[in-house]
Design a protein around this motif. Structure first.
Motif, mmCIF file in Angstrom:
data_model
loop_
_atom_site.group_PDB
_atom_site.id
_atom_site.type_symbol
_atom_site.label_atom_id
_atom_site.label_comp_id
_atom_site.label_asym_id
_atom_site.label_seq_id
_atom_site.Cartn_x
_atom_site.Cartn_y
_atom_site.Cartn_z
ATOM 1 N N GLY A 60 0.801 -1.212 0.000
ATOM 2 C CA GLY A 60 0.000 0.000 0.000
ATOM 3 C C GLY A 60 0.836 1.265 0.000
ATOM 4 N N PRO A 61 0.186 2.438 0.039
ATOM 5 C CA PRO A 61 0.909 3.714 0.003
ATOM 6 C C PRO A 61 1.823 3.959 1.199
ATOM 7 N N GLU A 62 1.529 3.334 2.332
ATOM 8 C CA GLU A 62 2.361 3.506 3.525
ATOM 9 C C GLU A 62 3.354 2.367 3.713
ATOM 10 N N ALA A 63 3.444 1.475 2.718
ATOM 11 C CA ALA A 63 4.297 0.294 2.864
ATOM 12 C C ALA A 63 5.763 0.670 3.034
ATOM 13 N N ALA A 64 6.238 1.680 2.295
ATOM 14 C CA ALA A 64 7.654 2.073 2.380
ATOM 15 C C ALA A 64 8.005 2.574 3.780
ATOM 16 N N LYS A 65 7.081 3.366 4.368
ATOM 17 C CA LYS A 65 7.336 3.887 5.717
ATOM 18 C C LYS A 65 7.427 2.760 6.737
ATOM 19 N N PHE A 66 6.478 1.837 6.683
ATOM 20 C CA PHE A 66 6.484 0.736 7.641
ATOM 21 C C PHE A 66 7.630 -0.236 7.376
ATOM 22 N N LYS A 67 8.034 -0.384 6.109
ATOM 23 C CA LYS A 67 9.166 -1.245 5.795
ATOM 24 C C LYS A 67 10.447 -0.713 6.418
ATOM 25 N N GLN A 68 10.694 0.596 6.279
ATOM 26 C CA GLN A 68 11.897 1.189 6.866
ATOM 27 C C GLN A 68 11.848 1.114 8.390
ATOM 28 N N ALA A 69 10.669 1.342 8.963
ATOM 29 C CA ALA A 69 10.530 1.248 10.422
ATOM 30 C C ALA A 69 10.790 -0.171 10.899
ATOM 31 N N THR A 70 10.341 -1.166 10.127
ATOM 32 C CA THR A 70 10.580 -2.568 10.481
ATOM 33 C C THR A 70 12.057 -2.902 10.415
ATOM 34 N N ILE A 71 12.739 -2.412 9.388
ATOM 35 C CA ILE A 71 14.184 -2.644 9.264
ATOM 36 C C ILE A 71 14.916 -2.039 10.453
ATOM 37 N N ASN A 72 14.539 -0.807 10.824
ATOM 38 C CA ASN A 72 15.157 -0.166 11.991
ATOM 39 C C ASN A 72 14.914 -0.976 13.258
ATOM 40 N N SER A 73 13.677 -1.443 13.440
ATOM 41 C CA SER A 73 13.343 -2.215 14.645
ATOM 42 C C SER A 73 14.131 -3.519 14.705
ATOM 43 N N LEU A 74 14.189 -4.240 13.583
ATOM 44 C CA LEU A 74 14.901 -5.518 13.559
ATOM 45 C C LEU A 74 16.397 -5.317 13.782
ATOM 46 N N THR A 75 16.969 -4.289 13.157
ATOM 47 C CA THR A 75 18.401 -4.023 13.330
ATOM 48 C C THR A 75 18.727 -3.719 14.782
ATOM 49 N N ILE A 76 17.943 -2.818 15.377
ATOM 50 C CA ILE A 76 18.174 -2.452 16.778
ATOM 51 C C ILE A 76 17.942 -3.644 17.693
ATOM 52 N N ALA A 77 16.879 -4.412 17.441
ATOM 53 C CA ALA A 77 16.547 -5.543 18.312
ATOM 54 C C ALA A 77 17.638 -6.612 18.266
ATOM 55 N N ILE A 78 18.157 -6.913 17.075
ATOM 56 C CA ILE A 78 19.204 -7.934 16.959
ATOM 57 C C ILE A 78 20.477 -7.484 17.668
#
Length: 270
Positions: A60-78
């Motif tokens: 969807g139109p907000e997919a890019a925003k949530f994708k980048q937020a997910t990458i940030n979350s996974l990177t920080i969490a790992i």
């Protein structure tokens, strides 16, 4: 075995109170999960089963925003989980297998202090500390705050596992002329591994789901998945937010279950 009179489940009203608590805790989660499959833009009117909102999450139109937020979350969490698990493992070895030292009880209390202090207090204190030393807020500030906050969550299962390992194995290894490094690498570490993995998974899911501390110490324009969801909710609750929440809930349940199974397998192997 406890007598019936000694079992808490036999007390009048206990069963009803337990069911009430379970309903209050899990009914909202169940409702969010159900309506994430709703074929309607309304969050209250059911119009049939559909995966349309999950499709919008990824395309969807907000997919890019949530994708980048997910990458940030996974990177920080790992990174936070790995670092806090290493620190927690070394701390457990020093506290349980090391020699007794003055202030050991105080040290144990400091390790577990983040569990007892309200998270909002930790978030405010961390923000003030970063501001006082002029530390720029961003992904690094989130990572450092998460490492500190996740240490006790990683420490508890590791310490519990280490306490359950008899020192006889290490004594036998030393009798066979093993060095301290060989004793840890060949004897102690494999036996501690279930606890270490459980601690890592708990630290990972705590970091991945954290909102309060992250919201305080993140910089402008930096978003993790929980803060991105919060920002989207302020503009109005949409069904795609329910879909994202359901995915996060499923990931949390999966990781906590894996952590429990790993810990149980280690206990059964003993």
């Amino acid at each position: 075995m406890a007598k019936p009179s000694q079992r808490i489940s036999w007390y009048p009203g206990f069963r009803e109170m337990a069911w009430l608590c379970l309903i209050i805790l899990y009914a909202p989660l169940i409702i969010v999960t159900i309506y994430s499959f709703n074929n309607s833009p309304s969050i209250t009117i059911w119009k049939g089963f559909s995966f349309v909102w999950y499709n919008e999450v990824f395309f969807g139109p907000e997919a890019a925003k949530f994708k980048q937020a997910t990458i940030n979350s996974l990177t920080i969490a790992i990174l936070a989980a790995v670092t806090s698990t290493v620190i927690a493992t070394l701390s457990a070895l020093a506290m349980i297998r090391g020699r007794a030292f003055r202030g050991q009880a105080v040290t144990f209390g400091l390790i577990n202090l983040p569990l007892m202090v309200p998270e909002i207090v930790t978030a405010v204190a961390t923000l003030i500390f970063f501001a006082s030393i002029g530390f720029e807020r961003g992904l690094l500030s989130i990572l450092l705050a998460h490492i500190v906050f996740c240490i006790p969550f990683a420490y508890l299962p590791i310490a519990a596992r280490l306490q359950g390992i008899s020192s006889v194995y290490e004594q036998a290894a030393r009798d066979l002329y093993a060095t301290p490094g060989q004793t840890f690498r060949l004897i102690l570490f494999p036996m501690m591994l279930p606890g270490i993995l459980s601690g890592f998974l708990l630290a990972f899911i705590i970091s991945l789901d954290d909102f309060i501390i992250t919201n305080f110490v993140k910089g402008a324009g930096v978003e993790t998945l929980p803060t991105a969801i919060f920002g989207a909710v302020k503009q109005g609750i949409k069904p795609n937010i329910m879909a994202i929440s359901t995915l996060m809930l499923a990931a949390s349940i999966l990781l906590v279950s894996i952590s429990y199974l790993i810990s149980r397998m280690g206990n059964n192997r003993d």
